[in-house]
Scaffold this motif. Structure first.
Motif, PDB file in Angstrom:
ATOM      1  N   UNK A 117      -7.092 -38.945  10.176  1.00  0.00           N
ATOM      2  CA  UNK A 117      -7.801 -40.081  10.767  1.00  0.00           C
ATOM      3  C   UNK A 117      -8.151 -41.168   9.772  1.00  0.00           C
ATOM      4  N   UNK A 118      -8.512 -40.770   8.565  1.00  0.00           N
ATOM      5  CA  UNK A 118      -9.003 -41.757   7.601  1.00  0.00           C
ATOM      6  C   UNK A 118      -7.902 -42.252   6.668  1.00  0.00           C
ATOM      7  N   UNK A 119      -6.870 -41.424   6.439  1.00  0.00           N
ATOM      8  CA  UNK A 119      -5.876 -41.774   5.429  1.00  0.00           C
ATOM      9  C   UNK A 119      -4.446 -41.849   5.970  1.00  0.00           C
ATOM     10  N   UNK A 120      -4.245 -41.564   7.260  1.00  0.00           N
ATOM     11  CA  UNK A 120      -2.888 -41.524   7.825  1.00  0.00           C
ATOM     12  C   UNK A 120      -1.972 -40.616   7.021  1.00  0.00           C
ATOM     13  N   UNK A 121      -2.531 -39.468   6.622  1.00  0.00           N
ATOM     14  CA  UNK A 121      -1.734 -38.482   5.886  1.00  0.00           C
ATOM     15  C   UNK A 121      -1.764 -37.169   6.661  1.00  0.00           C
ATOM     16  N   UNK A 122      -0.748 -36.322   6.466  1.00  0.00           N
ATOM     17  CA  UNK A 122      -0.878 -34.986   7.037  1.00  0.00           C
ATOM     18  C   UNK A 122      -0.866 -33.937   5.944  1.00  0.00           C
ATOM     19  N   UNK A 123      -1.888 -33.108   5.995  1.00  0.00           N
ATOM     20  CA  UNK A 123      -2.115 -32.085   4.973  1.00  0.00           C
ATOM     21  C   UNK A 123      -1.857 -30.712   5.585  1.00  0.00           C
ATOM     22  N   UNK A 124      -1.147 -29.869   4.859  1.00  0.00           N
ATOM     23  CA  UNK A 124      -0.995 -28.478   5.261  1.00  0.00           C
ATOM     24  C   UNK A 124      -1.129 -27.619   4.009  1.00  0.00           C
ATOM     25  N   UNK A 125      -0.942 -26.318   4.155  1.00  0.00           N
ATOM     26  CA  UNK A 125      -1.007 -25.455   2.975  1.00  0.00           C
ATOM     27  C   UNK A 125       0.325 -25.455   2.221  1.00  0.00           C
ATOM     28  N   UNK A 126       1.231 -26.400   2.594  1.00  0.00           N
ATOM     29  CA  UNK A 126       2.492 -26.554   1.870  1.00  0.00           C
ATOM     30  C   UNK A 126       2.599 -27.890   1.144  1.00  0.00           C
ATOM     31  N   UNK A 127       2.008 -28.934   1.748  1.00  0.00           N
ATOM     32  CA  UNK A 127       2.265 -30.275   1.233  1.00  0.00           C
ATOM     33  C   UNK A 127       1.295 -31.295   1.808  1.00  0.00           C
ATOM     34  N   UNK A 128       1.371 -32.513   1.236  1.00  0.00           N
ATOM     35  CA  UNK A 128       0.612 -33.654   1.749  1.00  0.00           C
ATOM     36  C   UNK A 128       1.608 -34.788   1.962  1.00  0.00           C
ATOM     37  N   UNK A 129       1.652 -35.289   3.193  1.00  0.00           N
ATOM     38  CA  UNK A 129       2.602 -36.352   3.530  1.00  0.00           C
ATOM     39  C   UNK A 129       1.844 -37.635   3.823  1.00  0.00           C
ATOM     40  N   UNK A 130       2.274 -38.720   3.202  1.00  0.00           N
ATOM     41  CA  UNK A 130       1.656 -40.023   3.419  1.00  0.00           C
ATOM     42  C   UNK A 130       2.482 -40.780   4.458  1.00  0.00           C
ATOM     43  N   UNK A 131       1.909 -40.982   5.646  1.00  0.00           N
ATOM     44  CA  UNK A 131       2.652 -41.608   6.742  1.00  0.00           C
ATOM     45  C   UNK A 131       2.926 -43.090   6.480  1.00  0.00           C
ATOM     46  N   UNK A 132       2.024 -43.751   5.753  1.00  0.00           N
ATOM     47  CA  UNK A 132       2.246 -45.168   5.452  1.00  0.00           C
ATOM     48  C   UNK A 132       3.380 -45.360   4.465  1.00  0.00           C
ATOM     49  N   UNK A 133       3.393 -44.548   3.433  1.00  0.00           N
ATOM     50  CA  UNK A 133       4.453 -44.655   2.410  1.00  0.00           C
ATOM     51  C   UNK A 133       5.697 -43.848   2.784  1.00  0.00           C
ATOM     52  N   UNK A 134       5.591 -43.059   3.884  1.00  0.00           N
ATOM     53  CA  UNK A 134       6.693 -42.193   4.313  1.00  0.00           C
ATOM     54  C   UNK A 134       7.215 -41.318   3.178  1.00  0.00           C
TER      55      UNK A 134
END
Ligand code: GTP
Ligand code: MN
Ligand code: MN
Length: 411
Positions: A367-384
């Motif tokens: 919600x705050x950073x447009x990123x998705x975090x899991x126990x494998x990785x962090x993905x930045x949706x803005x920077x793809x």
């Protein structure tokens, strides 16, 4: 008379991952009441309501002083009308009628007993209750077919409801370490979960395993499990790929065509470290830990049982010592996770908890950073693109959060 302007109004940030929550807190009674309502909602398979109560409880845990007046709560996040009513009730009368009624309710009690069986979730429990099953005995008598996990859960029900101590966790840690380095020298084992957050007891023991050379960890879990099984340490195990929350969390898992078996839910057979027994086993114990088979055979001079999960070993009088009133071992839930070193920081963060802290981290990221975090990785949706990290500190930094150490993640 208290002048309203003198009442200290509390203020905390909205997300639990922005707050420092230690094991001790100033509002245990209130937090405990709201946690019970959360548990009840979860037992009713109403996860949304459950999370709302968990968030409210976490806000109370984070307050710097005990709450004495409703006015102090003005403007605090996550406290809806329902929660405020419960808090008001407790401040005014000492208890909450809703909490007391819930505790007394037959449905809550039955759901708690049935979901208390390892392998039984809210849906299964609700189905059984519709069939008139409220107790373990009724379940045993019902002739319902249980899956392998549930059978093990029922068989070891009492043991699995005894809290695991830090000392027991450390003993299991030594066994896991021996297993891991035997099958892959150089591999590393870290204690995660509640014990990493400083808890003195837990409902299970959680370990994360990795190897400093990327790729070496492939195929490790089945080997570790085989080693533990061959030494008689496992009463139950189920090894799977970790697919927890990945499906609705976006592309938080880097593409991989290797189906890694990276997670093992198990029940360990832990030899009790009783002084009396240690004396008898002194010789054996000198060179490290004896295996369950060693112990059984040395004490009783019976043939060793290659499979500790067979009834003769798991329930037999010789092993359980039921006739003498004390058994030489107990069952303990143990979770093992294997992670490649490139994902280690994410796995460590994801498996340290608390569950609410993790959930709030993912909510903050989304919600705050447009990123998705899991126990494998962090993905930045803005920077793809995926954001790399080799430590938990780096992940917090990517997320624009102040670093919170494990001991302050007890939300
Ligand atoms: P106790 O075991 O009750 O002392 O508390 P705990 O905080 O250790 O709880 P638990 O062992 O249930 O979970 C430990 C951590 O693992 C928590 O952060 C959970 O969010 C996380 N966890 C549990 N199950 C899974 C899963 O299937 N996948 C992932 N990635 N994490 C999980
Ligand atoms: Mn745990
Ligand atoms: Mn666990």
């Amino acid at each position: 008379l208290v002048d309203e302007t003198e009442v200290e109004v509390f203020s905390v940030p909205s997300y639990a991952c922005q707050r420092r929550t230690t094991l001790d807190n100033h509002n245990n009674v209130l937090a405990h009441a709201l946690s019970l309502l959360a548990e009840n909602a979860e037992l009713e398979d109403e996860d949304g309501r459950g999370v709302a109560f968990r968030r409210a409880a976490a806000v109370l845990k984070a307050l710097p002083k005990p709450v004495t007046s409703m006015m102090q709560l003005r403007g605090l996040p996550c406290l809806g009308d329902h929660c405020l009513r419960v808090i008001k009730d407790i401040l005014e009368t000492g208890t909450s009628s809703e909490v007391e009624a819930t505790k007394q309710s037959e449905r809550y009690k039955a759901l708690k007993v049935l979901t208390g069986i390892f392998g039984v979730g809210a849906k299964t429990a609700a189905r059984w209750i519709r069939d008139g099953i409220h107790t373990l005995q009724q379940l045993r008598d019902s002739g319902h077919t249980l899956n392998r996990a549930q059978q093990a859960g029922l068989e070891h029900y009492e043991d699995l409801h005894q809290q695991v101590t830090k000392a027991e966790a450390d003993t299991i840690g030594e066994i896991v370490e021996r297993a891991v380095v035997s099958v892959l020298p150089g591999a590393q084992v870290v204690l995660t979960g509640g014990f990493r957050r400083g808890k003195l007891t837990g409902h299970d023991v959680d370990f994360l395993i990795t190897h400093p050379v990327e790729g070496r960890e492939e195929g490790l879990m089945p080997k570790v499990v085989s080693w533990l099984e061959s030494q008689g340490f496992l009463l139950y195990q189920k090894t799977t790929r970790n697919s927890y929350l990945e499906s609705n969390d976006g592309p938080a898992r880097p593409a991989s065509n290797i189906d890694r078996f990276e997670r093992c839910l198990s029940i360990f057979k832990l030899i009790k470290e009783d002084k009396h027994e240690t004396k008898q086993l002194g010789k054996l114990s000198e060179n490290g830990l004896e295996t369950p088979e060693d112990t059984c055979s040395s004490l009783t001079h019976v043939q060793t049982d290659p499979n500790p999960a067979t009834p003769s070993c798991a329930k037999g009088q010789i092993h359980s010592g039921e006739d003498t009133g004390h058994r030489l071992w107990r069952a303990v839930r143990v979770d093992l996770v294997v992670s490649p070193i490139s994902q280690f920081a994410f796995a460590l963060l994801g498996w340290t908890g608390s569950k609410l802290f993790e959930r709030e981290l993912r909510r903050w990221a989304g919600y705050e950073k447009a990123m998705s975090l899991s126990s494998h990785a962090l993905y930045d949706n803005n920077q793809s693109r995926y954001l790399r990290a080799t430590s938990e500190e780096e992940i917090f930094a990517h997320l624009g959060l102040e670093y919170i150490p494990p001991s302050e993640r007890n939300a």
